[in-house]
Write a protein that holds these residues in place. Sequence first.
Motif, short mmCIF file in Angstrom:
data_model
loop_
_atom_site.label_atom_id
_atom_site.label_comp_id
_atom_site.label_asym_id
_atom_site.label_seq_id
_atom_site.Cartn_x
_atom_site.Cartn_y
_atom_site.Cartn_z
N ASN A 127 0.83 -1.20 0.00
CA ASN A 127 0.00 0.00 0.00
C ASN A 127 0.87 1.26 0.00
OD1 ASN A 127 -2.01 -1.88 0.30
ND2 ASN A 127 -2.85 -1.03 2.20
N SER A 128 0.45 2.27 -0.73
CA SER A 128 1.22 3.53 -0.76
C SER A 128 1.33 4.15 0.63
CB SER A 128 0.56 4.51 -1.73
OG SER A 128 -0.81 4.72 -1.40
N THR A 129 0.30 4.04 1.44
CA THR A 129 0.34 4.57 2.81
C THR A 129 1.37 3.84 3.65
OG1 THR A 129 -1.48 3.04 3.31
CG2 THR A 129 -2.07 5.31 2.81
N VAL A 130 1.39 2.51 3.54
CA VAL A 130 2.32 1.69 4.31
C VAL A 130 3.75 1.91 3.83
CG1 VAL A 130 2.96 -0.68 4.89
CG2 VAL A 130 0.55 -0.01 4.86
N GLN A 131 3.92 2.03 2.51
CA GLN A 131 5.25 2.30 1.96
C GLN A 131 5.79 3.63 2.47
OE1 GLN A 131 7.41 0.56 -0.52
NE2 GLN A 131 6.29 -1.08 0.50
N LYS A 132 4.92 4.62 2.56
CA LYS A 132 5.31 5.94 3.07
C LYS A 132 5.78 5.83 4.52
CE LYS A 132 5.30 10.40 1.93
NZ LYS A 132 5.98 10.94 0.73
N ILE B 93 -6.13 -0.34 5.44
CA ILE B 93 -4.91 0.41 5.76
C ILE B 93 -4.52 1.30 4.58
CG2 ILE B 93 -2.54 0.20 6.65
CD1 ILE B 93 -4.49 -0.86 8.56
N ASN B 94 -5.51 2.05 4.09
CA ASN B 94 -5.31 2.83 2.87
C ASN B 94 -5.41 4.34 3.07
OD1 ASN B 94 -8.18 1.81 3.22
ND2 ASN B 94 -8.55 3.44 1.74
N LYS B 95 -5.55 4.77 4.32
CA LYS B 95 -5.66 6.21 4.57
C LYS B 95 -4.79 6.63 5.77
CE LYS B 95 -10.28 6.88 2.64
NZ LYS B 95 -11.67 7.32 2.87
N ILE B 96 -3.89 7.57 5.51
CA ILE B 96 -3.12 8.16 6.61
C ILE B 96 -4.04 9.13 7.35
CG2 ILE B 96 -1.21 9.69 7.20
CD1 ILE B 96 0.30 8.51 4.80
N ILE B 97 -4.20 8.89 8.65
CA ILE B 97 -5.04 9.74 9.49
C ILE B 97 -4.21 10.83 10.15
CG2 ILE B 97 -6.65 9.77 11.45
CD1 ILE B 97 -7.08 6.73 10.88
N ASP B 98 -3.04 10.46 10.66
CA ASP B 98 -2.11 11.41 11.28
C ASP B 98 -0.72 11.21 10.72
OD1 ASP B 98 -3.75 12.74 13.49
OD2 ASP B 98 -4.04 10.61 13.98
N TRP B 99 -0.06 12.32 10.42
CA TRP B 99 1.32 12.27 9.90
C TRP B 99 2.04 13.50 10.47
CZ3 TRP B 99 3.91 8.66 6.94
CH2 TRP B 99 5.15 9.05 6.40
N LYS B 100 2.72 13.32 11.58
CA LYS B 100 3.33 14.45 12.29
C LYS B 100 4.76 14.12 12.67
CE LYS B 100 -1.09 16.08 14.21
NZ LYS B 100 -1.93 15.24 13.34
N PHE B 101 5.71 14.97 12.20
CA PHE B 101 7.12 14.76 12.49
C PHE B 101 7.77 16.07 12.91
CE2 PHE B 101 6.28 11.08 9.79
CZ PHE B 101 6.92 10.07 10.50
N ALA C 236 -0.57 9.94 -0.71
CA ALA C 236 -0.58 8.52 -0.37
C ALA C 236 -1.96 7.90 -0.24
CB ALA C 236 0.19 8.29 0.93
N ASN C 237 -2.94 8.68 0.22
CA ASN C 237 -4.26 8.10 0.48
C ASN C 237 -5.01 7.78 -0.80
OD1 ASN C 237 -3.55 8.65 3.10
ND2 ASN C 237 -5.27 10.00 3.55
N TYR C 238 -5.88 6.80 -0.73
CA TYR C 238 -6.76 6.47 -1.84
C TYR C 238 -8.09 5.99 -1.31
CZ TYR C 238 -4.72 1.83 -0.92
OH TYR C 238 -4.27 0.68 -0.32
N GLU C 239 -9.08 5.96 -2.18
CA GLU C 239 -10.44 5.63 -1.76
C GLU C 239 -10.51 4.23 -1.17
OE1 GLU C 239 -13.25 7.57 -1.68
OE2 GLU C 239 -11.77 9.14 -2.11
N ASP C 240 -11.44 4.04 -0.25
CA ASP C 240 -11.63 2.72 0.34
C ASP C 240 -11.98 1.71 -0.75
OD1 ASP C 240 -11.17 3.45 2.95
OD2 ASP C 240 -13.27 3.83 3.41
N PRO C 241 -11.29 0.55 -0.75
CA PRO C 241 -11.64 -0.50 -1.70
C PRO C 241 -12.96 -1.17 -1.31
CG PRO C 241 -9.94 -1.26 -0.20
CD PRO C 241 -10.16 0.20 0.10
N ASP C 242 -13.45 -2.02 -2.19
CA ASP C 242 -14.72 -2.70 -1.93
C ASP C 242 -14.62 -3.71 -0.80
OD1 ASP C 242 -15.92 -1.29 -3.97
OD2 ASP C 242 -15.54 -2.85 -5.47
N TYR D 249 -5.91 -3.63 -2.62
CA TYR D 249 -5.41 -3.75 -4.00
C TYR D 249 -3.98 -4.29 -4.07
CZ TYR D 249 -9.33 -0.52 -4.78
OH TYR D 249 -10.57 0.07 -4.80
N GLY D 250 -3.48 -4.83 -2.96
CA GLY D 250 -2.08 -5.19 -2.90
C GLY D 250 -1.67 -6.44 -3.64
N HIS D 251 -2.62 -7.30 -4.01
CA HIS D 251 -2.23 -8.52 -4.71
C HIS D 251 -1.60 -8.24 -6.07
CE1 HIS D 251 -4.74 -10.58 -1.68
NE2 HIS D 251 -4.11 -11.68 -2.03
N THR D 252 -2.08 -7.20 -6.75
CA THR D 252 -1.53 -6.89 -8.07
C THR D 252 -0.04 -6.52 -7.99
OG1 THR D 252 -3.63 -6.29 -9.11
CG2 THR D 252 -1.64 -5.26 -10.00
#
Length: 367
Positions: free
Chosen positions: A141-146, A274-282, A296-302, A307-310
């Motif tokens: 996931n882009s959020t997790v990678q971030k 796990i597709n939305k960053i809620i807090d990001w503070k540094f 990084a965030n994207y819409e909730d999947p169904d 979408y990580g299998h692809t």
Amino acid sequence: MDKKLRFGLIGCGRISFKHIEALVNNHDNAELVALCDLEIEKAELLKKRYRELLDEKNVKINNIEVYRDYQELLKRDDIDIVSIATYSGTHAEITINALKSGKHVIVEKPMALSIKDADEMIETAKKYNRKLTVCHQNRFNSTVQKLRKAVEENRFGKLVHGVASIRWNRNDDYYRQASWRGTWEQDGGTLMNQGIHNIDLLQWMMGPVERLYAEADTFLRNIEGEDMGAAVLRFKNGAIGIIEGSACVYPKNLEETLSIFGEKGTVRIGGVAINKIIDWKFADGLDDEEEVKKEANYEDPDTVYGYGHTPLYRDFIDAVLNDRDPYITGEDGKKAVEIVLAIYKSRKTGLPVEFPLKDFSTLDMKE
């Protein structure tokens, strides 16, 4: 990548459509040639769905054979990779046999239900020089990678604690749909089935576990395994972890959240998968919170599968073609299994459990 690898998919149940989706999305380098399920009708339906999805892309495919016995599928010399999406208790046996037959393997989580089986899977892959990966797809996931990048760059400073919360609902109808669900022999409870993805992410961010103590019980569901469990972990770096996993949240799934807290940073990720960053503070002020969310965030999947299998398939195909380790190795997959089994051992003994965990199995909970 200009070579097309040939796939066989074993198991055509609930999660199998994500594997079909991943194959379709990687059709330039992946071709499904065989399906297997104890219920032939399920395999035929999946075959039809695969054809329909590729027809939409104007991609022609060759014949797809359907099998009831996975051993017959493994006899085929033309299959490069086997994907295993059967129920959990069969993962180890099928994986080991597939590796011995010369196939590379993508196996669903959990990779095994015992430390011994996980180790044998890893060693068999090495012995036969085959690739093995485990479907912890949320790592892509882009959020997790971030978040992972921030951890690797030490932006948190000293890690203090991390929390994996899985507050879901799995009702009795869910468990009645398949007799293996919730059993010690073939599944385990909520932490092994639903919670293991977030447990994997927690340990990936926080590092190796030193010890844990857990409580778990079966409160509402008619199953052998736990429908709610919690654990407190001490990581080797001194940080503390908290795991909370429930299938009893009323009336439906509430949240899955991963939170990491450090001396100089706080990150919280949620959403359906796990597709939305809620807090990001540094404290370093290197980026703007809203910009990071936008990127990084994207819409909730169904579904919670996301979408990580692809990208997982894309990575594994590249690993096979270029003879490198996949992004998620068998050793990586074992770590989350070990944590859940340690929780079960702590529940059984009422004592803290030290790592590394000696052989323990879900079946040990039946004694």
